[in-house]
Enzyme design. Sequence first.
Site, PDB file in Angstrom:
ATOM      1  CD  GLU A 178      -2.724  -1.371   2.483  1.00  0.00           C
ATOM      2  OE1 GLU A 178      -2.748  -0.442   3.310  1.00  0.00           O
ATOM      3  OE2 GLU A 178      -3.397  -2.407   2.628  1.00  0.00           O
ATOM      4  CD  GLU A 292      -4.612  -7.897   1.757  1.00  0.00           C
ATOM      5  OE1 GLU A 292      -5.471  -7.205   2.332  1.00  0.00           O
ATOM      6  OE2 GLU A 292      -3.391  -7.623   1.805  1.00  0.00           O
TER       7      GLU A 292
HETATM    8  O1  G3I Z   1      -3.235  -9.080  18.884  1.00  0.00           O
HETATM    9  C1  G3I Z   1      -3.706  -7.885  19.538  1.00  0.00           C
HETATM   10  C2  G3I Z   1      -4.292  -8.240  20.888  1.00  0.00           C
HETATM   11  O2  G3I Z   1      -3.254  -8.755  21.732  1.00  0.00           O
HETATM   12  C3  G3I Z   1      -4.929  -7.001  21.514  1.00  0.00           C
HETATM   13  O3  G3I Z   1      -5.549  -7.344  22.730  1.00  0.00           O
HETATM   14  C4  G3I Z   1      -5.953  -6.434  20.516  1.00  0.00           C
HETATM   15  C5  G3I Z   1      -6.635  -5.184  21.060  1.00  0.00           C
HETATM   16  O4  G3I Z   1      -5.715  -4.116  20.986  1.00  0.00           O
HETATM   17  O5  G3I Z   1      -5.306  -6.078  19.285  1.00  0.00           O
HETATM   18  C6  G3I Z   1      -4.781  -7.250  18.669  1.00  0.00           C
HETATM   19  O6  G3I Z   1      -4.144  -6.866  17.470  1.00  0.00           O
HETATM   20  C7  G3I Z   1      -5.067  -6.548  16.449  1.00  0.00           C
HETATM   21  C8  G3I Z   1      -4.756  -7.446  15.221  1.00  0.00           C
HETATM   22  O7  G3I Z   1      -5.564  -7.086  14.083  1.00  0.00           O
HETATM   23  C9  G3I Z   1      -4.988  -8.920  15.545  1.00  0.00           C
HETATM   24  O8  G3I Z   1      -6.331  -9.126  15.824  1.00  0.00           O
HETATM   25  C10 G3I Z   1      -4.856  -5.088  16.043  1.00  0.00           C
HETATM   26  O9  G3I Z   1      -5.277  -4.268  17.124  1.00  0.00           O
HETATM   27  C11 G3I Z   1      -5.673  -4.761  14.787  1.00  0.00           C
HETATM   28  O10 G3I Z   1      -5.341  -3.450  14.354  1.00  0.00           O
HETATM   29  C12 G3I Z   1      -5.293  -5.741  13.681  1.00  0.00           C
HETATM   30  O11 G3I Z   1      -6.107  -5.454  12.562  1.00  0.00           O
HETATM   31  C13 G3I Z   1      -5.592  -6.014  11.331  1.00  0.00           C
HETATM   32  C14 G3I Z   1      -5.411  -4.876  10.330  1.00  0.00           C
HETATM   33  O12 G3I Z   1      -4.925  -5.410   9.083  1.00  0.00           O
HETATM   34  C15 G3I Z   1      -4.403  -3.875  10.849  1.00  0.00           C
HETATM   35  O13 G3I Z   1      -4.371  -2.790   9.940  1.00  0.00           O
HETATM   36  C16 G3I Z   1      -6.590  -7.007  10.775  1.00  0.00           C
HETATM   37  O14 G3I Z   1      -6.691  -8.134  11.647  1.00  0.00           O
HETATM   38  C17 G3I Z   1      -6.151  -7.476   9.391  1.00  0.00           C
HETATM   39  O15 G3I Z   1      -7.168  -8.282   8.792  1.00  0.00           O
HETATM   40  C18 G3I Z   1      -5.893  -6.285   8.474  1.00  0.00           C
HETATM   41  O16 G3I Z   1      -5.387  -6.764   7.276  1.00  0.00           O
HETATM   42  C19 G3I Z   1      -5.057  -5.756   6.300  1.00  0.00           C
HETATM   43  C20 G3I Z   1      -3.870  -6.263   5.511  1.00  0.00           C
HETATM   44  O17 G3I Z   1      -2.802  -6.539   6.387  1.00  0.00           O
HETATM   45  C21 G3I Z   1      -3.477  -5.267   4.439  1.00  0.00           C
HETATM   46  N1  G3I Z   1      -4.620  -4.989   3.555  1.00  0.00           N
HETATM   47  C22 G3I Z   1      -5.820  -4.524   4.270  1.00  0.00           C
HETATM   48  C23 G3I Z   1      -6.226  -5.555   5.316  1.00  0.00           C
HETATM   49  C24 G3I Z   1      -7.512  -5.128   6.017  1.00  0.00           C
HETATM   50  O18 G3I Z   1      -7.294  -3.939   6.722  1.00  0.00           O
END
Ligand code: G3I
Length: 388
Positions: A178, A292
């Site tokens: 990105e 994705e």
């Molecule tokens: O693992 C921590 C956990 O320990 C904590 O308690 C919790 C609350 O803060 O957060 C957890 O981490 C989260 C992680 O997902 C795992 O669940 C993050 O906060 C959260 O921001 C993260 O979101 C991910 C997101 O990317 C981040 O930008 C999504 O799961 C994931 O599906 C998403 O994937 C992205 C691709 O990498 C790039 N393309 C877009 C796609 C969708 O946004």
Amino acid sequence: MGISSANKISRRSALANGAMIAAGLAVGPLAARAQNLAPQANKARKITGRDSLKSHAAHHGLLAGTAVNVRALGAQPEYARVLAEQYDIVVAENAMKWGPLRPTPDTFFFTDADALMAFAAEHKMKVRGHNLCWHSQLPTWFASTVTKENAHRFLVDHITTVAGRYRGRIEAWDVVNEAVQVSDGRPDGLRNGPWMKLLGPEYIDLAFRTARQADSHALLTYNDYGVENSSEDATKKRAAVLALLRGMKARNTPLDALGIQSHIHTGGSFGAGIRDFMASARDLGLKIFLTEMDVNDSNLTYNDIARTDHAVAETYRDYLTTTLAEPAVTAVLTWGFTDRYTWLAGGFRGQSKHPQRPLPFDANYQPTEAFFAIRDAFDHRKTPRTAV
Ligand code: G3I
């Protein structure tokens, strides 16, 4: 602009209902009843072995894959079963990103990434690495620790350590994710994110050159979103991404593939824009991965599961009919496979009238209409078989 998926859905529903009437399967209010039969009918249909997504994909020169929630993989036997049954390429949804990998500036946490690699090896699955350089999900210490003076070393050390650890075992790396954001206003359309601020646009070539040195096997991929539909924004983004890719090729930057994330919405329109974009990437010698894919249904105004599932399925069908006609496409991954763990959960962006249903399996690991629409799209791929 192509006919919107919504119009196609109504026409296709009528045809489907007609078929079901002919088969003596549907009477009464045709649209509703025929669609209400869908969930039951789905359960009865075979989906394993030669009826699996990966089997149908392989017949048409494709790998079928999904992003993996590694914690769910370790905790849910059903999750692991469906994953192994349906897919032959996987990618960590989060475990291989900077944030999860780097608890401190001096330490790495590879446990979750290693667990996915072990599962993939056990089940003879290929693995996509995601991702070595991104503006998002950076560690909490990043902003206070990485400076213009040390950013080069941090980026090189990270890529060398991570890509080096899995050398020879990663099918493709999303090296930079990105990097294009036209609305940031740069003449080159690039995102004004942390790496740009620290190193300038040269960070992109640096990341790819370092990745090639760390793992000469992996297909080095540029991955991005928002290039799929026929909107003006997507048109602008496609032009900026192509300019980036062409510049990289002109500088002999090692680059093997384009990742099109494919986060699409119900009712999306997919036509000449994405087709020409993919053809231009092919002309640069790039493979193309749909990396994705999921269908965000938050723009639907009704709260009816059968209708929602049908709209989602028809959007997959429309999108894949268009994109799989491109011979350079060699892998199709959804961003997760069960609604239970979709990143869109909880009414992503708050507009959903119901829990999102974006993926080929529902929250109870039952195949949805989307599963069969994706499998059908593999079967109806109209393009010469490509080497995978
Ligand atoms: O693992 C921590 C956990 O320990 C904590 O308690 C919790 C609350 O803060 O957060 C957890 O981490 C989260 C992680 O997902 C795992 O669940 C993050 O906060 C959260 O921001 C993260 O979101 C991910 C997101 O990317 C981040 O930008 C999504 O799961 C994931 O599906 C998403 O994937 C992205 C691709 O990498 C790039 N393309 C877009 C796609 C969708 O946004």
